[in-house]
Design a protein around this motif. Structure first.
Motif, PDB file in Angstrom:
ATOM      1  N   PRO A  81       0.792  -1.283  -0.005  1.00 29.92           N
ATOM      2  CA  PRO A  81       0.111  -0.098   0.060  1.00 29.92           C
ATOM      3  C   PRO A  81       0.906   1.128  -0.175  1.00 29.92           C
ATOM      4  N   PHE A  82       0.269   2.503  -0.243  1.00 27.82           N
ATOM      5  CA  PHE A  82       1.104   3.509  -0.073  1.00 27.82           C
ATOM      6  C   PHE A  82       0.872   3.993   1.658  1.00 27.82           C
ATOM      7  N   GLY A  83       1.782   3.312   2.352  1.00 30.87           N
ATOM      8  CA  GLY A  83       1.638   3.371   3.976  1.00 30.87           C
ATOM      9  C   GLY A  83       2.970   3.298   4.496  1.00 30.87           C
ATOM     10  N   ALA A  90       7.714  21.254   7.767  1.00 27.95           N
ATOM     11  CA  ALA A  90       7.619  21.302   6.416  1.00 27.95           C
ATOM     12  C   ALA A  90       8.289  19.870   5.977  1.00 27.95           C
ATOM     13  N   PHE A  91       7.650  19.337   4.842  1.00 32.58           N
ATOM     14  CA  PHE A  91       8.236  17.953   4.402  1.00 32.58           C
ATOM     15  C   PHE A  91       8.283  18.047   3.037  1.00 32.58           C
ATOM     16  N   GLU A  92       8.938  16.643   2.670  1.00 34.38           N
ATOM     17  CA  GLU A  92       9.195  16.568   1.086  1.00 34.38           C
ATOM     18  C   GLU A  92       8.752  15.119   0.920  1.00 34.38           C
ATOM     19  N   GLY A  93       8.880  14.903  -0.350  1.00 35.93           N
ATOM     20  CA  GLY A  93       8.645  13.459  -0.641  1.00 35.93           C
ATOM     21  C   GLY A  93       9.331  13.118  -2.100  1.00 35.93           C
ATOM     22  N   LEU A  94       9.925  12.250  -2.141  1.00 36.48           N
ATOM     23  CA  LEU A  94      10.845  11.848  -3.373  1.00 36.48           C
ATOM     24  C   LEU A  94      10.944  10.284  -3.355  1.00 36.48           C
ATOM     25  N   LEU A 143      11.015   2.999  -3.267  1.00 37.16           N
ATOM     26  CA  LEU A 143      11.505   3.340  -1.912  1.00 37.16           C
ATOM     27  C   LEU A 143      10.943   5.055  -1.735  1.00 37.16           C
ATOM     28  N   TYR A 144       9.914   5.257  -0.689  1.00 34.48           N
ATOM     29  CA  TYR A 144       9.404   6.650  -0.472  1.00 34.48           C
ATOM     30  C   TYR A 144      10.359   7.218   0.286  1.00 34.48           C
ATOM     31  N   ILE A 145      11.023   8.546   0.061  1.00 32.11           N
ATOM     32  CA  ILE A 145      11.981   8.998   0.968  1.00 32.11           C
ATOM     33  C   ILE A 145      11.113  10.254   1.464  1.00 32.11           C
ATOM     34  N   ARG A 146      11.113  10.393   2.901  1.00 36.17           N
ATOM     35  CA  ARG A 146      10.294  11.466   3.467  1.00 36.17           C
ATOM     36  C   ARG A 146      11.090  12.317   4.413  1.00 36.17           C
ATOM     37  N   PRO A 147      11.743  13.373   3.818  1.00 37.09           N
ATOM     38  CA  PRO A 147      12.511  14.506   4.652  1.00 37.09           C
ATOM     39  C   PRO A 147      11.462  15.173   5.218  1.00 37.09           C
ATOM     40  N   PRO A 167       1.512   2.236  -5.204  1.00 42.36           N
ATOM     41  CA  PRO A 167       0.726   3.305  -5.654  1.00 42.36           C
ATOM     42  C   PRO A 167      -0.087   3.980  -4.741  1.00 42.36           C
ATOM     43  N   TYR A 168      -0.124   5.402  -4.736  1.00 41.57           N
ATOM     44  CA  TYR A 168      -0.894   6.037  -4.034  1.00 41.57           C
ATOM     45  C   TYR A 168      -2.481   6.171  -4.258  1.00 41.57           C
ATOM     46  N   PHE A 169      -2.653   6.018  -5.301  1.00 40.18           N
ATOM     47  CA  PHE A 169      -4.234   5.649  -5.651  1.00 40.18           C
ATOM     48  C   PHE A 169      -4.355   4.192  -6.043  1.00 40.18           C
ATOM     49  N   PHE A 210       3.722  26.248  -0.312  1.00 41.28           N
ATOM     50  CA  PHE A 210       4.691  25.283   0.286  1.00 41.28           C
ATOM     51  C   PHE A 210       4.269  24.213   0.730  1.00 41.28           C
ATOM     52  N   LYS A 211       5.313  23.044   1.131  1.00 38.05           N
ATOM     53  CA  LYS A 211       4.877  21.889   1.397  1.00 38.05           C
ATOM     54  C   LYS A 211       4.753  21.871   2.917  1.00 38.05           C
ATOM     55  N   VAL A 212       3.898  22.375   3.728  1.00 37.13           N
ATOM     56  CA  VAL A 212       3.727  22.611   5.198  1.00 37.13           C
ATOM     57  C   VAL A 212       2.634  22.011   5.510  1.00 37.13           C
ATOM     58  N   ASN A 246      -1.183  22.605   5.418  1.00 38.69           N
ATOM     59  CA  ASN A 246      -2.262  22.752   4.210  1.00 38.69           C
ATOM     60  C   ASN A 246      -2.821  21.280   4.131  1.00 38.69           C
ATOM     61  N   TYR A 247      -2.063  20.498   4.643  1.00 42.08           N
ATOM     62  CA  TYR A 247      -2.583  18.938   4.569  1.00 42.08           C
ATOM     63  C   TYR A 247      -3.751  18.795   5.654  1.00 42.08           C
ATOM     64  N   ALA A 248      -3.432  19.339   6.638  1.00 45.52           N
ATOM     65  CA  ALA A 248      -4.593  19.398   7.790  1.00 45.52           C
ATOM     66  C   ALA A 248      -5.751  19.934   7.321  1.00 45.52           C
ATOM     67  N   GLY A 262      -6.363  16.962  -4.507  1.00 47.84           N
ATOM     68  CA  GLY A 262      -5.768  16.421  -3.055  1.00 47.84           C
ATOM     69  C   GLY A 262      -4.170  16.654  -3.026  1.00 47.84           C
ATOM     70  N   PRO A 263      -3.342  15.652  -2.966  1.00 44.59           N
ATOM     71  CA  PRO A 263      -1.865  15.701  -2.774  1.00 44.59           C
ATOM     72  C   PRO A 263      -1.118  15.589  -4.116  1.00 44.59           C
ATOM     73  N   ALA A 264      -1.751  16.129  -5.290  1.00 46.41           N
ATOM     74  CA  ALA A 264      -1.128  15.975  -6.749  1.00 46.41           C
ATOM     75  C   ALA A 264      -1.710  17.067  -7.575  1.00 46.41           C
ATOM     76  N   CYS A 310      -1.126  14.189 -11.046  1.00 44.44           N
ATOM     77  CA  CYS A 310       0.291  13.697 -11.154  1.00 44.44           C
ATOM     78  C   CYS A 310       1.003  14.418  -9.862  1.00 44.44           C
ATOM     79  N   GLY A 311       2.169  13.385  -9.392  1.00 44.77           N
ATOM     80  CA  GLY A 311       2.854  13.854  -8.152  1.00 44.77           C
ATOM     81  C   GLY A 311       3.788  12.572  -7.914  1.00 44.77           C
ATOM     82  N   THR A 312       4.412  13.046  -7.090  1.00 47.12           N
ATOM     83  CA  THR A 312       5.477  11.881  -6.861  1.00 47.12           C
ATOM     84  C   THR A 312       4.711  10.572  -6.315  1.00 47.12           C
ATOM     85  N   ALA A 313       3.952  10.877  -5.367  1.00 45.26           N
ATOM     86  CA  ALA A 313       3.278   9.748  -4.791  1.00 45.26           C
ATOM     87  C   ALA A 313       2.092   9.155  -5.927  1.00 45.26           C
ATOM     88  N   ALA A 314       1.414   9.814  -6.417  1.00 42.06           N
ATOM     89  CA  ALA A 314       0.549   9.640  -7.559  1.00 42.06           C
ATOM     90  C   ALA A 314       1.093   9.180  -8.639  1.00 42.06           C
TER      91      ALA A 314
HETATM   92  C1  COI Z   1       4.405  13.060  -2.678  1.00 36.61           C
HETATM   93  O1  COI Z   1       3.648  13.238  -3.593  1.00 36.61           O
HETATM   94  O2  COI Z   1       5.322  12.991  -2.468  1.00 36.61           O
HETATM   95  C2  COI Z   1       3.528  13.630  -1.614  1.00 36.61           C
HETATM   96  O3  COI Z   1       4.188  14.379  -0.641  1.00 36.61           O
HETATM   97  C3  COI Z   1       2.159  13.458  -1.297  1.00 36.61           C
HETATM   98  C4  COI Z   1       1.804  12.700   0.281  1.00 36.61           C
HETATM   99  C5  COI Z   1       1.243  14.106   0.884  1.00 36.61           C
HETATM  100  C6  COI Z   1       1.022  11.720   0.323  1.00 36.61           C
END
Ligand code: COI
Ligand code: PLP
Length: 339
Positions: A10-12, A55-59, A122-126, A154-156, A182-184, A187-189, A221-223, A280-284
């Motif tokens: 899953p995306f988890g 703030a966070f990132e996703g790659l 492998l999802y990297i979360r800074p 996959p996210y979806f 900004f990726k803070v 915004n997600y809350a 959403g997140p894309a 479109c996005g890293t997760a999606a």
């Molecule tokens: C990403 O696409 O990397 C994201 O950060 C989405 C995430 C909020 C699930």
């Protein structure tokens, strides 16, 4: 390590072996340290907890057919994290420190990089947060930067299977002069009420409209949102959306495939003229959209009638993924081989 079912991840969150932490104190960054704990010790008055100063990132890291691990456009994530830090008045993480932490966290968790062809990565979360104590609304004087990894699918659900989206008219994610670019975390809350209401209605996610006029598409959403018509890749320009690195890349890929591209305001009514639409996005990665429902007039915009992704979206997806995992030559210079 228990055996992971790579094809059905899953995306988890899945526990990996190590994460990296680094402290900012007395005006300077310390040395990145390796930790095997999944927990952090945090001051009860840390600004991240009370005032959302974070703030966070996703790659992602991708395993190639050649057994080498690649990351995609990590400098863009490092730069965006600096922009997000400045956006909520935090000490930015230098690009070199970001790089060092990223290389280390991948190296230490190599066995969690999903195999080539599994569809997982492998999802990297800074993460950067105000760890210093304040009670008044002030920026912290101390910050913590950490980076963890987790293998994801996959996210979806269904990966490249088209999903349905709901247009959001009851909630905004971000204000035009707010923190939407900004990726803070805030915004997600702020997006949760909308996302949950979409899911309760059976939709994969929500499409936010511009907060000022509710006339134009913001993002999904997140894309980011994109659409295709007349051999043109169209994506919204807005002062309240996150500038997606995937979207930036798709614009270049579309141009390289001979398509025109437009980054401009996209009015809701224009949805009826598109041949294809997607998120479109890293997760999606690319998640094609089958249907979009607008509750204000009960209108349904339909793409992929046969349940299959559109041809142009598939072309973009295949090219992007081929570059990311090294199947195709990286003529854009986007990929860094890390191992
Ligand atoms: C990403 O696409 O990397 C994201 O950060 C989405 C995430 C909020 C699930
Ligand atoms: N929009 C939002 C709100 C996001 O959280 C993300 C994910 O990072 C994106 C868009 C896509 O950005 P990127 O392609 O850089 O991952």
């Amino acid at each position: 390590m228990e055996k992971l079912d790579w094809k059905n991840l899953p995306f988890g969150y899945i526990k990996t072996d190590f994460n990296i932490r680094c402290l900012y104190k007395d005006g300077k960054w310390g040395k990145p340290e390796v930790s095997s704990s999944e927990y952090i010790d945090i001051h009860i008055a840390a600004t991240a907890l009370h005032y959302g100063q974070e703030a966070f990132e996703g790659l992602k890291a991708y395993m190639g057919k050649d057994g080498r691990i690649r990351v995609f456009r990590w400098e863009e994530n490092a730069k965006r994290m600096i922009s997000s830090a400045n956006g909520v008045k935090m000490a930015p993480v230098p690009v070199e420190l970001f790089r060092e932490a990223m290389l280390k966290v991948i190296e230490l968790n190599k066995k969690f990089v999903p195999p080539y062809g599994s569809g997982a990565t492998l999802y990297i979360r800074p993460l950067l947060y105000g760890s210093g104590a304040e009670v008044g609304v002030n920026p912290a004087k101390e910050y913590t930067f950490l980076m963890f990894v987790t293998p994801v699918g996959p996210y979806f659900k269904g990966g490249i299977k088209p999903v349905n989206m709901l247009i959001c008219r009851d909630f905004d994610r971000a204000a035009p002069l707010g923190t939407g670019t900004f990726k803070v975390g805030g915004n997600y809350a702020a997006s949760l009420r909308a996302i949950i209401s979409a899911r309760e209605g059976g939709y994969a996610n929500i499409i936010f409209l511009d907060a000022r006029e509710k006339k134009y598409i913001d993002e999904c959403g997140p894309a980011n949102f994109f659409a295709i018509k007349d051999n043109t890749y169209i994506t919204p320009k807005s002062e309240s959306i996150l500038n997606s690195i995937t979207n930036m890349s798709l614009i270049q890929i579309a141009e390289s495939l001979g398509m025109k591209t437009e980054r401009r305001q996209v009015p809701v009514e224009e949805l009826s003229s598109f041949a294809e639409a997607g998120a479109c996005g890293t997760a999606a990665v690319i998640s094609p959209i089958a249907k979009i429902f607008d509750p204000s007039n009960n209108k349904v915009y339909e793409y992929c009638k046969d349940g299959e992704p559109g041809k142009e979206s598939m072309k973009l997806y295949n090219k992007l993924v081929a570059i990311q995992c090294g199947d195709e030559e990286d003529s854009f210079g986007w990929v860094t081989i890390v191992d």
